[in-house]
Scaffold this motif. Sequence first.
Motif, PDB file in Angstrom:
ATOM      1  N   GLU A  85       1.020  -1.298  -0.076  1.00 22.11           N
ATOM      2  CA  GLU A  85      -0.028  -0.150  -0.020  1.00 22.11           C
ATOM      3  C   GLU A  85       0.904   1.180   0.110  1.00 22.11           C
ATOM      4  N   GLU A  86       1.843   1.190   0.956  1.00 18.47           N
ATOM      5  CA  GLU A  86       3.017   2.303   0.830  1.00 18.47           C
ATOM      6  C   GLU A  86       3.700   2.760  -0.535  1.00 18.47           C
ATOM      7  N   GLU A  87       4.032   1.561  -1.186  1.00 19.08           N
ATOM      8  CA  GLU A  87       4.584   1.759  -2.461  1.00 19.08           C
ATOM      9  C   GLU A  87       3.593   2.104  -3.288  1.00 19.08           C
ATOM     10  N   GLU A  88       2.456   1.813  -3.524  1.00 16.48           N
ATOM     11  CA  GLU A  88       1.299   2.294  -4.473  1.00 16.48           C
ATOM     12  C   GLU A  88       1.045   3.848  -4.059  1.00 16.48           C
ATOM     13  N   GLU A  89       1.202   4.207  -2.847  1.00 18.30           N
ATOM     14  CA  GLU A  89       0.851   5.670  -2.573  1.00 18.30           C
ATOM     15  C   GLU A  89       2.069   6.282  -3.108  1.00 18.30           C
TER      16      GLU A  89
END
Length: 104
Positions: A85-89
């Motif tokens: 999720e952090e990488e996508e953000e």
Amino acid sequence: MEYVYAALLLHAAGKEINEESIKAILQAAGVEVDEARIKALVAALEGVNIEEVIEKAAMPVAVAAAPAAAPAAAAEEAPAEEEEEEEEEEKEEEALAGLGALFG
């Protein structure tokens, strides 16, 4: 340990567990044979139902391992999901920053 393995191998093969058989297996495996240990093992196994012992020994391990494995798997999945999720953000933010430069 080799002595116990030899006895279990004989049991699995349906052979009689005796001093000569254990000695033959150990020699075939290249293990230095201790006659006293063989005699002690054969004496200790007299009257023991090996199948029953194996079933009793294996049962608690399988039952105890199953509940412990479930929380560990869930704990491993949670950080991986958070990282994704952090990488996508971060990728979305980078893309938006690039678009902002186009429109100045």
